[in-house]
Design a protein around this motif. Structure first.
Motif, PDB file in Angstrom:
ATOM      1  N   PHE A  40      -2.976   0.791   5.559  1.00 16.44           N
ATOM      2  CA  PHE A  40      -2.129   1.886   6.033  1.00 16.44           C
ATOM      3  C   PHE A  40      -2.077   1.872   7.562  1.00 16.44           C
ATOM      4  N   HIS A  92      -3.239   8.177   8.666  1.00 17.55           N
ATOM      5  CA  HIS A  92      -3.322   7.770   7.274  1.00 17.55           C
ATOM      6  C   HIS A  92      -2.651   8.815   6.376  1.00 17.55           C
ATOM      7  N   PRO A  93      -2.151   8.388   5.218  1.00 14.66           N
ATOM      8  CA  PRO A  93      -1.634   9.390   4.273  1.00 14.66           C
ATOM      9  C   PRO A  93      -2.717  10.403   3.913  1.00 14.66           C
ATOM     10  N   CYS A 133       1.078   3.994  -2.943  1.00 16.19           N
ATOM     11  CA  CYS A 133       0.698   5.375  -2.637  1.00 16.19           C
ATOM     12  C   CYS A 133       1.766   6.353  -3.105  1.00 16.19           C
ATOM     13  N   GLY A 168      -8.723   3.627   4.245  1.00 17.66           N
ATOM     14  CA  GLY A 168      -7.748   3.467   3.173  1.00 17.66           C
ATOM     15  C   GLY A 168      -8.402   3.394   1.810  1.00 17.66           C
ATOM     16  N   THR A 200      -2.813  12.111   1.094  1.00 13.43           N
ATOM     17  CA  THR A 200      -3.127  11.849  -0.317  1.00 13.43           C
ATOM     18  C   THR A 200      -2.199  10.744  -0.821  1.00 13.43           C
ATOM     19  N   CYS A 201      -2.587  10.135  -1.914  1.00 18.94           N
ATOM     20  CA  CYS A 201      -1.739   9.168  -2.619  1.00 18.94           C
ATOM     21  C   CYS A 201      -1.685   9.536  -4.085  1.00 18.94           C
ATOM     22  N   ALA A 212      -7.578   9.096  -4.904  1.00 15.86           N
ATOM     23  CA  ALA A 212      -6.410   9.042  -5.793  1.00 15.86           C
ATOM     24  C   ALA A 212      -6.800   8.627  -7.204  1.00 15.86           C
ATOM     25  N   ILE A 228      -9.115   6.800   0.584  1.00 15.46           N
ATOM     26  CA  ILE A 228      -7.918   7.431   0.025  1.00 15.46           C
ATOM     27  C   ILE A 228      -7.692   6.964  -1.402  1.00 15.46           C
ATOM     28  N   TRP A 229      -7.869   5.681  -1.641  1.00 15.34           N
ATOM     29  CA  TRP A 229      -7.661   5.157  -2.994  1.00 15.34           C
ATOM     30  C   TRP A 229      -8.737   5.663  -3.959  1.00 15.34           C
ATOM     31  N   ASN A 248       0.816  -1.209   0.000  1.00 15.10           N
ATOM     32  CA  ASN A 248       0.000   0.000   0.000  1.00 15.10           C
ATOM     33  C   ASN A 248       0.851   1.260   0.000  1.00 15.10           C
ATOM     34  N   TYR A 249       1.889   1.298   0.830  1.00  9.84           N
ATOM     35  CA  TYR A 249       2.703   2.502   0.907  1.00  9.84           C
ATOM     36  C   TYR A 249       3.494   2.735  -0.380  1.00  9.84           C
TER      37      TYR A 249
END
Length: 270
Positions: free
Chosen positions: A159, A163-164, A143, A204, A166-167, A211, A207-208, A139-140
């Protein structure tokens, strides 16, 4: 197959499968930044599935999961299991600050190049998968640098918190998770006396979706494959996002390999 590839192989046939040997240790290939294990189908220029082991696991142990490896080989895919770097006496992956010094993107790019040079795998059709800590690494990396590999297929890992924000995208990602996983619960959990916090799998996925510029938060496709309950989102060109939930716990489930390959081969250019 080119002559140098033939010289690099020690064939131990089981059906139409060849176990690759590099150097003195059969099945172990060493490069400057680490090592990996690989098995090849009996075909020229095969695509490759890289699968990253969990915390405290090993690449050699991953290759013993024949319920995962053999279906991939039968579908014409080479299977690679790299070795994680040692941290606190156990092998894992440097996906989080303080978890190691190795640049895992560089390492994984180098093992693919090495396998391309030695064994003629198709470096343009590489799927990166992993289990647990290996799935966090997937995942990282996806991203930070989604263009590194053609698709990402984490199992039982997402994640960590925070959490990030953005990715990068677009990314083609298929996440699989167990309903009763209590090692990496769907909601995450605290580790290290509260110093670390596994993230929420559904956060997560949000986030995807961002993105990938998916058209809605609502899935626009649902289905089942054997034990797997699946949902997918329509995304921008070049992206794909799917989630599969199964009734088991913290494991690579039976049937995952064929389901994943069917998904990958159904993608544009897969």
């Amino acid at each position: 197959m080119r002559a140098k590839h033939l010289m690099a192989l020690c064939f131990a046939f089981s059906g139409q499968v060849a176990v690759a040997a590099c150097g003195a240790d059969e099945g172990t290939c060493d490069i400057s930044s680490g090592s990996y294990h690989i098995e090849l189908p009996d075909s020229e220029n095969p695509p490759l599935v890289i699968f990253l082991h969990g915390y405290g696991g090993s690449g050699s142990g991953t290759m013993k999961n024949r319920g995962m490896v053999e279906p991939l080989l039968a579908r014409g895919y080479a299977v690679m299991a790299p070795e994680g770097a040692v941290r606190n006496g156990r092998q894992s992956w440097n996906f989080y600050d303080g978890f190691g010094d190795r640049d895992e993107k560089v390492f994984l790019t180098e093992v693919v190049q090495d396998a391309t040079d030695r064994f003629g795998i198709d470096g343009e059709r590489v799927v990166l998968g992993g289990f647990s800590a290996g799935a966090f690494m997937v995942n990282y990396l996806a991203c930070a640098a989604p263009e590194t590999f053609s698709a990402y297929v984490p199992v039982s890992g997402g994640f960590w918190r925070p959490h990030p924000e953005t990715c990068g995208g677009p990314v083609r990602l298929f996440h699989t998770h167990g309903w009763v996983d209590n090692v990496v619960p769907l909601e995450g959990r605290l580790l290290g006396g509260g110093r670390y916090h596994q993230g929420d799998i559904f956060a997560g996925l949000e986030i995807w979706r961002e993105a990938n510029e998916c058209v809605d938060t609502k899935p626009d496709g649902f289905g089942t494959t054997d034990q797997f309950m699946r949902r997918r989102w329509t995304c921008a060109d070049g992206g794909a996002l799917e989630f599969a939930l199964f009734p088991g716990g913290h494991t690579v489930p039976n049937g995952w390999a064929d389901m994943m390959v069917d998904w990958y081969e159904g993608l544009p250019g897969g």
